[in-house]
Scaffold this motif. Sequence first.
Motif, PDB file in Angstrom:
ATOM      1  N   PHE A  55     -15.555  31.784 -23.766  1.00  0.00           N
ATOM      2  CA  PHE A  55     -16.509  30.828 -24.309  1.00  0.00           C
ATOM      3  C   PHE A  55     -15.810  29.952 -25.349  1.00  0.00           C
ATOM      4  N   GLY A  56     -15.945  28.646 -25.167  1.00  0.00           N
ATOM      5  CA  GLY A  56     -15.384  27.723 -26.136  1.00  0.00           C
ATOM      6  C   GLY A  56     -13.940  27.334 -25.873  1.00  0.00           C
ATOM      7  N   SER A  57     -13.322  27.862 -24.833  1.00  0.00           N
ATOM      8  CA  SER A  57     -11.939  27.482 -24.585  1.00  0.00           C
ATOM      9  C   SER A  57     -11.895  26.308 -23.613  1.00  0.00           C
ATOM     10  N   GLY A  58     -11.031  25.357 -23.867  1.00  0.00           N
ATOM     11  CA  GLY A  58     -10.896  24.191 -23.009  1.00  0.00           C
ATOM     12  C   GLY A  58     -11.981  23.168 -23.281  1.00  0.00           C
ATOM     13  N   PRO A  59     -11.737  21.945 -22.805  1.00  0.00           N
ATOM     14  CA  PRO A  59     -12.718  20.888 -23.053  1.00  0.00           C
ATOM     15  C   PRO A  59     -13.961  21.053 -22.175  1.00  0.00           C
ATOM     16  N   SER A  60     -15.088  20.685 -22.707  1.00  0.00           N
ATOM     17  CA  SER A  60     -16.318  20.745 -21.933  1.00  0.00           C
ATOM     18  C   SER A  60     -16.363  19.556 -20.989  1.00  0.00           C
ATOM     19  N   ARG A  61     -17.320  19.561 -20.085  1.00  0.00           N
ATOM     20  CA  ARG A  61     -17.460  18.449 -19.155  1.00  0.00           C
ATOM     21  C   ARG A  61     -17.726  17.153 -19.925  1.00  0.00           C
ATOM     22  N   ALA A  62     -18.570  17.216 -20.928  1.00  0.00           N
ATOM     23  CA  ALA A  62     -18.859  16.024 -21.734  1.00  0.00           C
ATOM     24  C   ALA A  62     -17.610  15.555 -22.468  1.00  0.00           C
ATOM     25  N   GLY A  63     -16.813  16.494 -22.943  1.00  0.00           N
ATOM     26  CA  GLY A  63     -15.577  16.138 -23.633  1.00  0.00           C
ATOM     27  C   GLY A  63     -14.585  15.444 -22.716  1.00  0.00           C
TER      28      GLY A  63
ATOM     29  N   ALA B  41     -13.268  11.592 -23.056  1.00  0.00           N
ATOM     30  CA  ALA B  41     -11.843  11.244 -23.067  1.00  0.00           C
ATOM     31  C   ALA B  41     -11.542  10.161 -22.032  1.00  0.00           C
ATOM     32  N   ILE B  42     -12.138  10.250 -20.852  1.00  0.00           N
ATOM     33  CA  ILE B  42     -11.918   9.242 -19.812  1.00  0.00           C
ATOM     34  C   ILE B  42     -12.455   7.891 -20.267  1.00  0.00           C
ATOM     35  N   VAL B  43     -13.658   7.882 -20.821  1.00  0.00           N
ATOM     36  CA  VAL B  43     -14.247   6.628 -21.303  1.00  0.00           C
ATOM     37  C   VAL B  43     -13.389   6.041 -22.421  1.00  0.00           C
ATOM     38  N   PHE B  44     -12.909   6.885 -23.310  1.00  0.00           N
ATOM     39  CA  PHE B  44     -12.050   6.425 -24.401  1.00  0.00           C
ATOM     40  C   PHE B  44     -10.779   5.768 -23.857  1.00  0.00           C
ATOM     41  N   LEU B  45     -10.154   6.381 -22.868  1.00  0.00           N
ATOM     42  CA  LEU B  45      -8.927   5.816 -22.298  1.00  0.00           C
ATOM     43  C   LEU B  45      -9.191   4.496 -21.594  1.00  0.00           C
ATOM     44  N   VAL B  46     -10.325   4.378 -20.905  1.00  0.00           N
ATOM     45  CA  VAL B  46     -10.665   3.116 -20.233  1.00  0.00           C
ATOM     46  C   VAL B  46     -10.906   2.018 -21.262  1.00  0.00           C
ATOM     47  N   VAL B  47     -11.603   2.341 -22.345  1.00  0.00           N
ATOM     48  CA  VAL B  47     -11.857   1.359 -23.403  1.00  0.00           C
ATOM     49  C   VAL B  47     -10.545   0.904 -24.036  1.00  0.00           C
ATOM     50  N   ILE B  48      -9.650   1.831 -24.291  1.00  0.00           N
ATOM     51  CA  ILE B  48      -8.348   1.484 -24.869  1.00  0.00           C
ATOM     52  C   ILE B  48      -7.563   0.591 -23.906  1.00  0.00           C
TER      53      ILE B  48
END
Length: 73
Positions: A16-24, A28-35
Amino acid sequence: MSIPVFRPPPRLTTAFGSGPSRAGRWLAIVFLVVIALFALMVFRDVIVAALPGLAPIYAAMGLLVHPAAAPHG
């Protein structure tokens, strides 16, 4: 003499709590596209100087390209 039986290792489950969640991951994908879009806007003069064929695409979006970067012709 007995033949050894292959047994796959037990399946590992994530704690529980290891690795990024689906929302995370989506964030990250949206952040990279915006950049990437931001970089395409900020460095459009350099991009058009290297790839003059992209000037009409920037013009169609209403973005000005510095005259020195625009194709000569």
